[in-house]
Write a protein that holds these residues in place. Structure first.
Motif, PDB file in Angstrom:
ATOM      1  N   GLN A  43      -5.058 -17.456   5.921  1.00  0.00           N
ATOM      2  CA  GLN A  43      -5.716 -17.193   4.647  1.00  0.00           C
ATOM      3  C   GLN A  43      -5.029 -15.978   4.019  1.00  0.00           C
ATOM      4  O   GLN A  43      -5.187 -14.860   4.483  1.00  0.00           O
ATOM      5  N   THR A  64      -3.895 -13.642   0.566  1.00  0.00           N
ATOM      6  CA  THR A  64      -4.359 -13.217  -0.749  1.00  0.00           C
ATOM      7  C   THR A  64      -3.190 -12.699  -1.560  1.00  0.00           C
ATOM      8  O   THR A  64      -2.453 -11.808  -1.108  1.00  0.00           O
ATOM      9  N   LYS A  65      -3.001 -13.253  -2.751  1.00  0.00           N
ATOM     10  CA  LYS A  65      -1.959 -12.768  -3.653  1.00  0.00           C
ATOM     11  C   LYS A  65      -2.358 -11.399  -4.180  1.00  0.00           C
ATOM     12  O   LYS A  65      -3.533 -11.140  -4.423  1.00  0.00           O
ATOM     13  N   TRP A  66      -1.355 -10.492  -4.329  1.00  0.00           N
ATOM     14  CA  TRP A  66      -1.693  -9.156  -4.816  1.00  0.00           C
ATOM     15  C   TRP A  66      -2.408  -9.257  -6.171  1.00  0.00           C
ATOM     16  O   TRP A  66      -2.065 -10.054  -7.026  1.00  0.00           O
ATOM     17  N   GLY A  67      -3.433  -8.439  -6.291  1.00  0.00           N
ATOM     18  CA  GLY A  67      -4.215  -8.446  -7.522  1.00  0.00           C
ATOM     19  C   GLY A  67      -5.355  -9.448  -7.509  1.00  0.00           C
ATOM     20  O   GLY A  67      -6.234  -9.402  -8.379  1.00  0.00           O
ATOM     21  N   ASP A  68      -5.372 -10.374  -6.553  1.00  0.00           N
ATOM     22  CA  ASP A  68      -6.436 -11.367  -6.446  1.00  0.00           C
ATOM     23  C   ASP A  68      -7.384 -10.988  -5.308  1.00  0.00           C
ATOM     24  O   ASP A  68      -7.058 -10.178  -4.442  1.00  0.00           O
ATOM     25  N   THR A  69      -8.540 -11.593  -5.329  1.00  0.00           N
ATOM     26  CA  THR A  69      -9.499 -11.391  -4.234  1.00  0.00           C
ATOM     27  C   THR A  69      -9.718 -12.665  -3.436  1.00  0.00           C
ATOM     28  O   THR A  69     -10.196 -12.613  -2.306  1.00  0.00           O
ATOM     29  N   GLU A  70      -9.354 -13.807  -4.014  1.00  0.00           N
ATOM     30  CA  GLU A  70      -9.584 -15.090  -3.351  1.00  0.00           C
ATOM     31  C   GLU A  70      -8.441 -15.416  -2.385  1.00  0.00           C
ATOM     32  O   GLU A  70      -7.270 -15.414  -2.754  1.00  0.00           O
ATOM     33  N   ALA A  71      -8.790 -15.680  -1.135  1.00  0.00           N
ATOM     34  CA  ALA A  71      -7.799 -16.046  -0.129  1.00  0.00           C
ATOM     35  C   ALA A  71      -7.393 -17.505  -0.309  1.00  0.00           C
ATOM     36  O   ALA A  71      -8.226 -18.360  -0.622  1.00  0.00           O
ATOM     37  N   GLU A 120       0.828  -1.197   0.000  1.00  0.00           N
ATOM     38  CA  GLU A 120       0.000   0.000   0.000  1.00  0.00           C
ATOM     39  C   GLU A 120       0.866   1.253   0.000  1.00  0.00           C
ATOM     40  O   GLU A 120       0.575   2.226  -0.715  1.00  0.00           O
TER      41      GLU A 120
END
Length: 608
Positions: free
Chosen positions: A435, A437-444, A379
């Motif tokens: 859990q 989350t990969k950057w750019g993804d929303t799925e944990a 961020e």
């Protein structure tokens, strides 16, 4: 006249009124707290405070297969046994500084007019730091002279005694830790060592000494003797006790963050943090975030061997998992698919080679093409904050965290012959519950938990047996060690782990076929995937590749990045003293000379 002389003599014996003396200082708990603060700077360096040193984080580890420290002294094994080359004097001098201070504190506390609880607490604090001092010294030097009380300067027989054995000093360390963990307060206000800090470090240090003595014996070289199983088990039980003090407190837990553990400006309320160093803008800051942002990582970078140690998302090793996409084309784009999400939180998923020509990227590169991002606040970087550019980051540094305590516990339980599903569920399976989350993804993503039965580990019904496993290491222990390696990547633990396991052969710069090993090589690339770079002659691209399919390297248009490699640069031969000596540093020649000047002998380590 006699009366006059008596009065003068009496006056001259008085304590000065304008400053404290050793006799007048020891009055209150405030005096003890002030005195003890000086211990902290020795062992809780965090990310350090200057522009090039990050404590033991990132590039600070020594002799490791995770990271190439190009700017340090750990890229090559030195070939000579000259003690000047491998002399580490700071650990010796600072260690005995702490020992002396702790011994003074321990001596003075019984005579103070404070409660017994306070006496026990502050004696525990002094003994904790004395344990840390001796523990640090024997990790580096092996046995050292043990001095457990304030010594009269005239007592040269004690002050210039020869080294005590590693085992004796380690047993004294355990005694100090045990007293401290039983007596230090559960809470002694913010930023003060408490019972749980003691327990966490007890788990780390006693696991080290137990496994060192198991896998090395009394010392290194042919003179090493096996250490009894009872002694080793006693130290393992110390590690387990320390871990359980933390685990049973109910104060700590594994959360759903990873990078935030290393790149946030306030760790006080993070349940994964047992102890940290606080940084504040304009007061104390570090350069680590900017070094993981837009700067080239000139001090080195993560290796191909380290990247391959991460499991696939099904919980299986890359050599065993059907999900691994990098078997035929191990480019970052392929090999990063379906992997442990901690990989994405640790290494950027794009090829960025430091010094490469006509490879375009906006952030910094690294010598191995794997830029690390474990210590980068995404961020802050996205907002282009100054922290990521000016080497003045206020991000707090974790000194020891709950995940390591759980890993210490799991390994100590296995080494003590007491491993079970309950141990697994209380330790590694808890860590895998994150859990992420990969950057750019929303799925944990969450790593699958493991099952332990019939002496084997399995995941989703598949028994884990890595085809790349060291055949000398049991498959269960291999996976315990793997979890430790991945979770603690670039946190300064891997070098110590290889030392205590007696596994420096993992560092060899050549494989069994005489080719460069993946502990020396970086990311895989096919030059044809980068047309602008491919258009340049091989010698002008700014990087060199090694192709295992063509070991002659006649057509190096694809392969693994080979940075500063030279034949024979790091060769370790198990059982050969010229190699084994690197498990311990040389005893400082300045100390040996000081002993000689007084007519005493300080024994050097084998091979130096």
């Amino acid at each position: 006249m006699m009366l006059s002389l008596s009065s003068c003599e009496d006056f001259l014996d008085r304590d000065p009124l304008d400053k404290q003396t050793n006799d007048t200082y020891w009055q209150t708990e405030s005096s003890l707290r002030t005195y003890a603060q000086d211990f902290y700077s020795y062992y809780f360096t965090g990310y350090a405070t200057d522009y090039t040193d990050f404590g033991n984080y990132f590039s600070g580890d020594d002799f490791t297969d995770d990271f190439l420290t190009l700017a340090g002294g750990y890229y090559y094994f030195p070939k000579a046994n000259n003690t000047d080359y491998n002399n580490v004097t700071g650990t010796w001098s600072s260690g005995y500084d702490v020992v002396y201070k702790a011994n003074v504190m321990i001596e003075k506390i019984p005579g103070m007019n404070i409660s017994e609880e306070a006496k026990n607490h502050w004696t525990g604090i002094a003994r904790y730091f004395r344990a840390m001092a001796y523990s640090s010294m024997i990790k580096v030097y092996g046995g050292v002279p043990y001095i457990g009380s304030v010594t009269d300067p005239a007592d040269v027989e004690t002050l210039y005694k020869d080294r005590d054995s590693y085992q004796l000093v380690a047993e004294k360390v355990l005694e100090d830790f045990d007293f401290a963990v039983n007596n230090v307060r559960n809470d002694d206000t913010k930023r003060q060592v408490n019972k749980y800090v003691v327990g966490a470090y007890m788990s780390r240090e006693m696991l080290y000494h137990a496994t060192w003595l198991k896998y090395h014996g009394s010392t290194i070289g042919s003179g090493s003797q096996a250490v009894s199983a009872d002694v080793i088990n006693k130290m393992l039980q110390g590690a387990i006790k320390g871990a359980e003090v933390v685990m049973n407190s109910g104060k700590f837990a594994i959360g759903n963050t990873y990078t935030a553990l290393f790149a946030t400006d306030d760790l006080w309320n993070n349940p994964e943090i047992v102890w940290y160093r606080e940084y504040t803008s304009g007061v104390t800051m570090s350069a680590l975030i900017s070094y993981n942002a837009s700067e080239d990582q000139t001090m080195g970078s993560i290796t191909q061997n380290a990247v391959e140690s991460y499991l696939c998302s099904d919980g299986l090793p890359i050599g065993q998992s059907p999900l691994y996409q990098g078997a035929t084309d191990p480019s970052i784009e392929n090999s990063f698919l379906n992997r442990d999400p901690r990989l994405y939180q640790t290494v950027a998923d794009s090829l960025r080679i430091m010094g490469a020509k006509d490879l375009v990227y906006t952030a910094g590169g690294s010598p191995t093409g794997y830029p690390t991002k474990k210590f980068l606040n995404d961020e802050w970087f996205a907002q282009d904050l100054a922290y990521c550019k000016n080497r003045q980051s206020p991000a707090d540094a974790p000194c020891i965290r709950y995940a390591e305590v759980l890993l210490n516990y799991a390994e100590a339980k296995y080494e003590a012959g007491d491993f079970s599903q309950a141990v697994l569920d209380a330790s590694i399976n808890k860590i895998r519950g994150r859990q992420l989350t990969k950057w750019g993804d929303t799925e944990a993503k969450t790593m699958p938990t493991m099952t332990y039965a019939s002496g084997a580990l399995s995941v989703n019904g598949v028994v884990i047996n890595d085809p790349d496993r060291d055949p000398e290491v049991d498959p269960v222990l291999w996976e315990i060690r793997r979890e430790r390696r991945v979770e603690l990547m670039m946190e300064g633990r891997r070098g110590e782990d290889l030392r205590r396991w007696a596994k420096y052969e993992y560092l060899n710069s050549e494989d069994a076929n005489g080719n460069p090993s993946k502990t020396i090589l970086g990311a895989y690339m096919n030059v044809n995937d980068y047309p602008a770079s491919a258009a340049l002659p091989a010698g002008e691209r700014g990087y060199t590749l090694f192709d295992y399919d063509d070991p002659t390297n006649a057509t190096p248009d694809k392969g693994y990045i080979m940075y500063n490699y030279a034949k024979g640069m790091r060769v370790f031969t198990k059982g050969d003293l010229n190699s084994e000596r690197y498990y311990l540093r040389a005893i400082p020649v300045s100390q040996i000379t000081a002993y000689q000047d007084k007519g005493f002998t300080l024994t050097q380590n084998p091979g130096w």
